[in-house]
Every structure is written in C-alpha cells, then in structure tokens.
Scaffold this active site. Structure first.
Site, PDB file in Angstrom:
ATOM      1  N   VAL A  84      42.975  23.100  15.828  1.00  0.00           N
ATOM      2  CA  VAL A  84      44.019  24.104  16.015  1.00  0.00           C
ATOM      3  C   VAL A  84      43.406  25.473  16.292  1.00  0.00           C
ATOM      4  O   VAL A  84      43.749  26.136  17.278  1.00  0.00           O
ATOM      5  CB  VAL A  84      44.940  24.155  14.771  1.00  0.00           C
ATOM      6  N   SER A 222      47.674  27.191   9.472  1.00  0.00           N
ATOM      7  CA  SER A 222      47.551  25.836   8.926  1.00  0.00           C
ATOM      8  C   SER A 222      48.930  25.343   8.509  1.00  0.00           C
ATOM      9  O   SER A 222      49.830  26.134   8.239  1.00  0.00           O
ATOM     10  CB  SER A 222      46.671  25.846   7.670  1.00  0.00           C
ATOM     11  N   SER A 255      49.940  19.089  20.021  1.00  0.00           N
ATOM     12  CA  SER A 255      49.538  17.700  19.761  1.00  0.00           C
ATOM     13  C   SER A 255      48.139  17.513  20.304  1.00  0.00           C
ATOM     14  O   SER A 255      47.851  17.977  21.418  1.00  0.00           O
ATOM     15  CB  SER A 255      50.423  16.731  20.530  1.00  0.00           C
ATOM     16  N   THR A 313      59.022  19.563   8.484  1.00  0.00           N
ATOM     17  CA  THR A 313      60.231  18.848   8.916  1.00  0.00           C
ATOM     18  C   THR A 313      60.046  18.266  10.313  1.00  0.00           C
ATOM     19  O   THR A 313      60.409  17.113  10.572  1.00  0.00           O
ATOM     20  CB  THR A 313      61.440  19.809   8.915  1.00  0.00           C
ATOM     21  N   PHE A 356      59.344   9.496  21.640  1.00  0.00           N
ATOM     22  CA  PHE A 356      58.906   8.917  20.356  1.00  0.00           C
ATOM     23  C   PHE A 356      59.687   7.642  20.010  1.00  0.00           C
ATOM     24  O   PHE A 356      60.042   7.410  18.872  1.00  0.00           O
ATOM     25  CB  PHE A 356      59.032   9.948  19.219  1.00  0.00           C
ATOM     26  N   CYS A 367      47.743  14.535  10.855  1.00  0.00           N
ATOM     27  CA  CYS A 367      48.919  15.337  10.474  1.00  0.00           C
ATOM     28  C   CYS A 367      50.108  14.559   9.915  1.00  0.00           C
ATOM     29  O   CYS A 367      50.561  14.861   8.812  1.00  0.00           O
ATOM     30  CB  CYS A 367      49.379  16.167  11.671  1.00  0.00           C
ATOM     31  N   LYS A 370      49.871  12.969   6.303  1.00  0.00           N
ATOM     32  CA  LYS A 370      49.657  13.947   5.220  1.00  0.00           C
ATOM     33  C   LYS A 370      50.827  14.931   5.124  1.00  0.00           C
ATOM     34  O   LYS A 370      51.170  15.376   4.037  1.00  0.00           O
ATOM     35  CB  LYS A 370      48.323  14.662   5.389  1.00  0.00           C
ATOM     36  N   PHE A 429      43.589   7.615  17.435  1.00  0.00           N
ATOM     37  CA  PHE A 429      44.994   7.328  17.081  1.00  0.00           C
ATOM     38  C   PHE A 429      45.924   7.498  18.263  1.00  0.00           C
ATOM     39  O   PHE A 429      47.045   7.020  18.256  1.00  0.00           O
ATOM     40  CB  PHE A 429      45.436   8.200  15.892  1.00  0.00           C
TER      41      PHE A 429
HETATM   42  P1  NAI Z   1      39.820  20.942  11.289  1.00  0.00           P
HETATM   43  O1  NAI Z   1      39.328  20.197  10.110  1.00  0.00           O
HETATM   44  O2  NAI Z   1      39.527  20.403  12.648  1.00  0.00           O
HETATM   45  O3  NAI Z   1      39.271  22.438  11.265  1.00  0.00           O
HETATM   46  C1  NAI Z   1      39.315  23.242  10.140  1.00  0.00           C
HETATM   47  C2  NAI Z   1      38.073  24.122  10.134  1.00  0.00           C
HETATM   48  O4  NAI Z   1      38.205  25.098   9.119  1.00  0.00           O
HETATM   49  C3  NAI Z   1      36.772  23.382   9.839  1.00  0.00           C
HETATM   50  O5  NAI Z   1      35.876  23.552  10.916  1.00  0.00           O
HETATM   51  C4  NAI Z   1      36.246  24.029   8.552  1.00  0.00           C
HETATM   52  O6  NAI Z   1      34.832  24.141   8.533  1.00  0.00           O
HETATM   53  C5  NAI Z   1      36.901  25.386   8.617  1.00  0.00           C
HETATM   54  N1  NAI Z   1      37.004  26.062   7.324  1.00  0.00           N
HETATM   55  C6  NAI Z   1      37.526  25.594   6.171  1.00  0.00           C
HETATM   56  N2  NAI Z   1      37.493  26.544   5.226  1.00  0.00           N
HETATM   57  C7  NAI Z   1      36.933  27.636   5.772  1.00  0.00           C
HETATM   58  C8  NAI Z   1      36.639  28.943   5.303  1.00  0.00           C
HETATM   59  N3  NAI Z   1      36.951  29.340   4.067  1.00  0.00           N
HETATM   60  N4  NAI Z   1      36.055  29.805   6.150  1.00  0.00           N
HETATM   61  C9  NAI Z   1      35.744  29.446   7.410  1.00  0.00           C
HETATM   62  N5  NAI Z   1      36.013  28.228   7.914  1.00  0.00           N
HETATM   63  C10 NAI Z   1      36.607  27.336   7.112  1.00  0.00           C
HETATM   64  O7  NAI Z   1      41.396  21.098  11.088  1.00  0.00           O
HETATM   65  P2  NAI Z   1      42.525  21.147  12.209  1.00  0.00           P
HETATM   66  O8  NAI Z   1      42.822  19.801  12.705  1.00  0.00           O
HETATM   67  O9  NAI Z   1      42.210  22.225  13.177  1.00  0.00           O
HETATM   68  O10 NAI Z   1      43.790  21.585  11.332  1.00  0.00           O
HETATM   69  C11 NAI Z   1      43.891  22.883  10.803  1.00  0.00           C
HETATM   70  C12 NAI Z   1      45.292  23.063  10.254  1.00  0.00           C
HETATM   71  O11 NAI Z   1      46.234  22.961  11.318  1.00  0.00           O
HETATM   72  C13 NAI Z   1      45.698  21.998   9.243  1.00  0.00           C
HETATM   73  O12 NAI Z   1      46.531  22.601   8.300  1.00  0.00           O
HETATM   74  C14 NAI Z   1      46.511  21.019  10.063  1.00  0.00           C
HETATM   75  O13 NAI Z   1      47.460  20.328   9.294  1.00  0.00           O
HETATM   76  C15 NAI Z   1      47.202  21.944  11.042  1.00  0.00           C
HETATM   77  N6  NAI Z   1      47.564  21.333  12.304  1.00  0.00           N
HETATM   78  C16 NAI Z   1      46.719  20.439  12.905  1.00  0.00           C
HETATM   79  C17 NAI Z   1      47.049  19.884  14.113  1.00  0.00           C
HETATM   80  C18 NAI Z   1      46.146  18.908  14.777  1.00  0.00           C
HETATM   81  O14 NAI Z   1      46.573  18.286  15.743  1.00  0.00           O
HETATM   82  N7  NAI Z   1      44.923  18.715  14.331  1.00  0.00           N
HETATM   83  C19 NAI Z   1      48.308  20.229  14.798  1.00  0.00           C
HETATM   84  C20 NAI Z   1      49.090  21.219  14.118  1.00  0.00           C
HETATM   85  C21 NAI Z   1      48.718  21.734  12.903  1.00  0.00           C
END
Ligand code: NAI
Length: 643
Positions: A84, A222, A255, A313, A356, A367, A370, A429
C-alpha cells in the site's frame, strides 16, 4: 545513489516561512494538475495563502476569508514501504510534483529495492510511475536522439519521490504522515486469531508522536479497527500533551494486481476526520492532494469512525459475495446446475451486478480474512455475538470451499497420494501479483501433504521460491520443504504428474487457440504485465504527449513497462546494479520474462502428465470442451463431476 531526503524543514508546517525541502524546479509537469481551490474560515485554524503555482489565488465563499487559503502541504511522509505505502506514495508524488513524498521503512532491504531497478513488489504499471516520480523526467528528444528544442521546461520534472530508512528525520519534516504499516491478525494473547495486531501501527504512531512537528496531520492508511483514531490521540497526548495533531482516516481500497489502475482511477477516496475545525481543515488539505487527479465528487468526507469502519465493511461485503456464490457452487455440484450460468444470470440483475460472483477456491491474500476476523472480533467486543457469528460464517464457508476442493482431489486419486506427484499451477491468491501471503494454495498443500505424496511441484509466474518456502514453513508437516519443489518451468512441474491443479487465475493458464508469443520489451521486473488497451491513455497521461502508439502484444493488449519510445527516452537511465546483485542473478537464472508469461501449451502438458490426465480447476478458468478434446479429465468447482 543516496536518495535520503535533506533535512531542512521548519518546525511548523503552517508557517509560511517554512524552509521545507521541496523538489527543485522545474517540477511543473504532472499528468493532470487540477486547479480547483476553496476557502476555509480564517479564524478556525492557522492558514496561509496558496503558494503553489498550479493553484490560483482568488475566489471566495460567503462568510469566508477574501482570498483562497489552504493549509500548505509540502512534505508528505509515508511510513511503510509495502504493497500500500509504496504504490500510494508513488501515485501521490506523480500527481503532485511540487510536493516531496518520502516513504520510510525500517526494512533496509525493502528500501534498497525501492531505490533500485528491482522494485520489491510487482504491480502492472508500477515501475513506470515510480521511475517518473522517483527519478524525474528528462526533456524530450528529437528523432536523432538530441534534446528536442521544442520541448519547454514544463515537459520535465524533478524527482519528488524518495525511499529512506531515516524514519525519525523524515517524520520531523513532514506536514502529513501517512501510516501504512502492516496490521495482521494477532497470533497470541487476547483475541488471538481474530483481533488486529496493532504492534507495528502503535510503534509507527509513537514515532510520529515523538518526532513530528506542530500541526502535523496524522493519516491512518493502514486498515485498522474502528476507534483507532482514539488510540492515536491517546499516544500523541502521552508524548506531546501540549500539541494538537489532527487525525484522519483515509483507508486504501486498492487491490493487488490492479493497484496502479485502482489508484489512478479510484471509485472513491474516503477521508474521515474529527468534526473539529482543525479536523475539517486537515481533511481539506488531504483532499487537495488527491484532487490533483481524482475528481472532487469522488472524494468523500466522513466522520472518522465511519471511515475506519467502511474499510472493514467493504472487504467483508466483497468476501461475503465470494462465499455466497461458493456456497451455491456446492449445491450445483450435487444437482447438475452450473454455477457459471447462475452467476451470469443473477449478475444481469442490476441490483446484484456481476462483480465478485466467480465461484472458485475462495478468497485469500493479506486482507479479506484478517479484516473479517477483525470485524468479528469488534462485534464481539461490542457485545454483538449475533453480528460476529454472521460474519464468521463468511470465513467458515471460505475454509469449507478450499478444504472440499483439496479433499476432492484426494478422493478422485483413489484416496491415496502415496508415490504420486501432484502439480500446482499458480500459488498467488490472484493473478498479477507476486504476493504469496495467505494464499488458499497453502491450505491445499497442507491437506495434500497429510496424504504423503511423493512430491508436490509448484509453478507460479511471479511468486518467488523464497516467499513460497517462507509460507510453507508455517505448515505442520516437518517434511514440507523436502516434498515441495518450486519449479521455474511449468512443463517441468507437470512432467509425470498424477494430477494438475490450477489454483490461480493467471491468464497464461487459460486455454488459447494456439500459444501466443508475447511481443514485449525487456523490463526490469521478471514480469511482463499487460493492461487493457484503454489503460495507457490514462497511465501517466503519456500517449497524449506522444504521437507513437505503445507497443502491443499479438492479442492487442498494451504492454505496460514498454512505454512509447519517446517517453522511454525521457525516463532517467536507471543506475546499474552492483556486481553480485541477487535480483539480477535470479532474473538471469530463471526463465526469461517472455517465457514465464507465455500462454500454456496444454497440448504439451497433455503429453507430459500421467493417465488419466486429471486436471482440477480451482478458479474456473479452463475451457472444459478444449480440455476434453486434449484428453484431460477436468474437475471444476460448481459443476457436477464427470470423473
Ligand atoms: P506490508 O507488510 O507489505 O508493508 C508494511 C511495511 O511497514 C513493511 O515493509 C514494514 O517493514 C513496515 N513497517 C512496520 N512498522 C514500521 C515502523 N514502525 N516504521 C517503519 N516501517 C514500518 O503491508 P501492506 O500490504 O502494504 O499493508 C499495509 C496496510 O494496508 C495494512 O493495514 C493492510 O491491511 C492495508 N491494506 C493492504 C492492502 C493490500 O492489498 N496489501 C490493500 C488495502 C489496505
């Protein structure tokens, strides 16, 4: 190249004398700069006149100040360089060339990858967006390769996207901090398996509370439980009781696999704010960033709790549709009805719509599961057990679908996998992502392993072996890593196999009239990604500046990553990797990008597998008649078995 941002920011982002480090001019070119502006009451918050060249001064509304004012944003910090944070920050930077956007992450390797030619995540079109914003664009060149004299300054742009591990320093100079860190499910303690693990989010919030300057806007990007805004307020109060930090909720709806398309043309941008003057002003400031490319009517302001809850939601409702159609697929298999026909029939009802409604193995990824677990836990904590049970059932149905798929494979192989090789085509996935997290394939592998097969061969065009093996390490079977082989070649994976399982809807697995070679330029990522022909018209808004048509494949799809020559010439050359670059080594060892994305030659597969050529389609992507003609015995979810 050291891309660490300079630290010249002042203490207060509302201070017009701010010495914030912004990109050097010229930075005038952006895909689409919208000059819409508005006013907010002067007495509500410290404001200043608009300074940005692209936002004209003037205009007023009744009861408001006489000239257009807005909270000035010059520096955006995004914490978390993941799926993201990286793409979202890149898109904001691309469309706001006067704003410095820095993505920080503790993970040095990830940051290094973002600064290199090997981006850490694979998304169609991402590399172009990152390169344009991160490296800037050179002026155009004429036919001889010399700088085109007709190109003015406005056709160039300076870099304004940075990736860094300097978290504290970057936060300290930011006017807006977007928290995009991981929020997985808790694994232990209270709420284990359902509640959201807020460790990373809390840590990032503490960093912001400690290092940010007065007035910094804190944005929840997030996906978080409802009321997280209160948690942020509590933390900032503990660390800086004398200061007020506006908190916004701005959930992300992209997505994986279509992130760039989703970000480029979002259905909506939701901004939740506290109903205070500073909250409203902060929401308007954030809306300005998006309004550079998103039509204003798609930017919706909500109260902060609604914004937080609407993300959970949305995911719950999307997942619910998948579980609903999958529940019908089970009925179809026992009655002779066809779930594909049902989905088509009900999808024609405009109240339902076609999205869908594809039956298959069920949802996966980081996502849906969880977020539904989080919603369930939230409902339970609020004393709403019936609500919790309702959403829990969506997960139950999802697990049921993948379990019955895997158990059917075992049953059709005479309830014994001993001495047999099973092939899995597709681990991710969904198609167009290399994200191996929470794939339904893992559960299928788990069930198959319980039957003691000789081997399980996995081929996926994008998921890396390391990522797949990392996921496998969570399985209870001690011999999982030995039994599973990850193959770079789909035909090697299929050779001598007793059953081929298609678990991802990759286009390459769909039956083609003939294997169509992909005419693609080499790209840095091991993937050649394709968009529909309409996409490049929007992507970077480049074709409108180009007389050339972007290259296409034989099937007419435009190859993203291969921009028109004239635009490619304007991208800054990428720095060479040092000798011994692991990624370069991997790319050179693995099959070429062309081969990895070539349509499967199923007639070749038919000669490689064992009789009776068992094929299990977990995504309903294979053409039944075509496979039948090739001698396969095809088993599909949602249709009565023919085996
Ligand atoms: P990710 O795991 O790919 O990236 C998160 C990053 O944050 C990691 O690189 C980690 O090292 C870094 N991080 C964690 N704590 C930190 C800190 N204190 N300081 C600096 N860096 C830190 O996660 P992703 O997939 O990008 O998801 C992020 C959020 O977005 C989650 O809440 C997720 O549910 C939400 N989200 C994800 C989507 C997806 O398709 N992956 C879509 C929409 C929302």
């Amino acid at each position: 190249m050291d891309r660490t941002p300079s630290l010249t920011g002042s203490e207060d982002c509302t201070d017009s004398s701010s010495n914030c480090s912004v990109p050097d001019t010229p930075a005038n070119w952006s895909p689409n700069v919208v000059g819409e502006h508005y006013s907010i009451p002067m007495d509500e918050i410290a404001l200043q006149p608009v300074m940005r060249a692209d936002l004209p001064l003037g205009g007023s509304r009744e009861g408001r100040i006489s000239h257009s004012v807005r909270r000035q944003i010059r520096n955006v910090c995004c914490i978390g360089a993941g799926y993201v944070g990286g793409p979202t920050a890149a898109m904001i930077a691309l469309h706001n060339p006067h704003i410095r956007v820095t993505v920080v992450d503790r993970d040095e390797r990830r940051v290094r990858a973002w600064n290199s030619r090997h981006l850490p995540i694979h998304e169609p079109g991402l590399s172009d967006v990152v390169r344009a914003a991160r490296d800037g664009l050179r002026p155009g060149v004429d036919g001889t390769g010399r700088a085109d004299a007709s190109n003015d300054e406005s056709s160039t742009r300076a870099p304004n996207l940075f990736f860094s591990t300097a978290c504290a320093e970057t936060i300290a100079e930011a006017d807006v901090v977007m928290i995009s860190v991981n929020t997985p499910t808790k694994r232990r303690g209270q709420g284990a398996g359902r509640a959201t693990d807020m460790t990373a989010f809390e840590g990032a919030t503490r960093d912001v509370a400690t290092h940010s300057r007065r007035g910094c806007i804190i944005v929840e990007k997030s996906t978080v439980p409802c009321k997280t805004g209160q948690l942020i307020n509590n933390i900032t109060q503990q660390h800086r009781p004398e200061l007020d930090f506006p908190v916004l909720s701005n959930p992300e709806f992209l997505s994986e696999g279509t992130a760039i398309k989703d970000l480029m043309r979002p259905d909506r941008v939701i901004i939740g704010c506290e109903t205070t003057p500073s909250g409203t002003a902060a929401a308007e400031a954030l809306a300005d960033l998006y309004a550079s490319w998103v039509p204003r009517e798609r930017i919706v302001t909500n109260n902060i709790w609604s914004a937080e809850l609407c993300k959970l939601t949305a995911n719950a409702m999307l997942a619910q549709r998948i579980s609903s159609i999958n529940s019908i697929s089970a009925i179809c298999e026992r009655t002779g009805a066809d779930v594909g026909e049902i989905a088509k029939s009900i999808g024609l009802d405009r109240r339902i719509g076609p999205q869908f409604l594809k039956a298959g193995l069920g949802f996966g990824g980081s996502c849906f599961r969880k977020d539904i677990a989080s919603l369930t836990y939230l409902a339970e904590s609020l004393g709403l057990p019936e609500v919790a049970a309702y959403w829990e059932q969506v997960l139950t149905m999802n697990n049921y679908q993948r379990d019955r798929f895997a158990l059917n494979v075992v049953a059709k192989l005479n309830n014994s996998l001993r001495g047999k090789k099973i092939t899995i085509l597709g681990y991710a996935f969904k198609k167009d992502t290399g994200d191996a997290r929470e794939s339904p394939a893992l559960d299928v592998v788990r069930i198959l392993l319980e039957e003691g097969p000789k081997s399980i061969a996995i081929f996926d065009p994008l998921c890396s072996e390391a990522d797949i093996r990392y996921e496998l390490s969570a399985l209870p079977a001690a011999d999982a890593q030995d039994i599973v082989k990850v193959c770079a070649d789909p035909y090697e994976a299929c050779e001598d196999s007793s059953a081929v399982l298609v678990l991802t809807d990759w286009d390459m697995f769909k039956l083609q009239a003939r294997p169509a070679p992909v005419k693609a330029q080499p790209v840095d990522s091991p993937m050649i990604a394709r968009f529909s022909p309409s996409t490049p018209a929007e992507l970077l808004h480049l074709p409108q500046r180009s007389k050339q048509t972007p290259p296409t494949t034989d099937r007419g799809a435009v190859v993203v990553g291969s921009l028109p020559e004239e635009i490619l010439a304007r991208l800054q050359p990428q720095a060479e990797c040092g000798t011994g670059c692991e990624e370069c080594l991997l790319v050179s060892k693995s099959m070429g990008s062309k081969q990895r994305q070539e349509a499967m030659d199923w007639s070749r597969v038919a000669t490689l597998v064992r009789q009776p050529k068992m094929l299990f389609d977990g995504r309903n992507v294979l053409d039944a008649a075509g496979m039948d003609a090739l001698g396969f015995r095809l088993e599909t979810l949602g249709r009565a078995s023919t085996i």
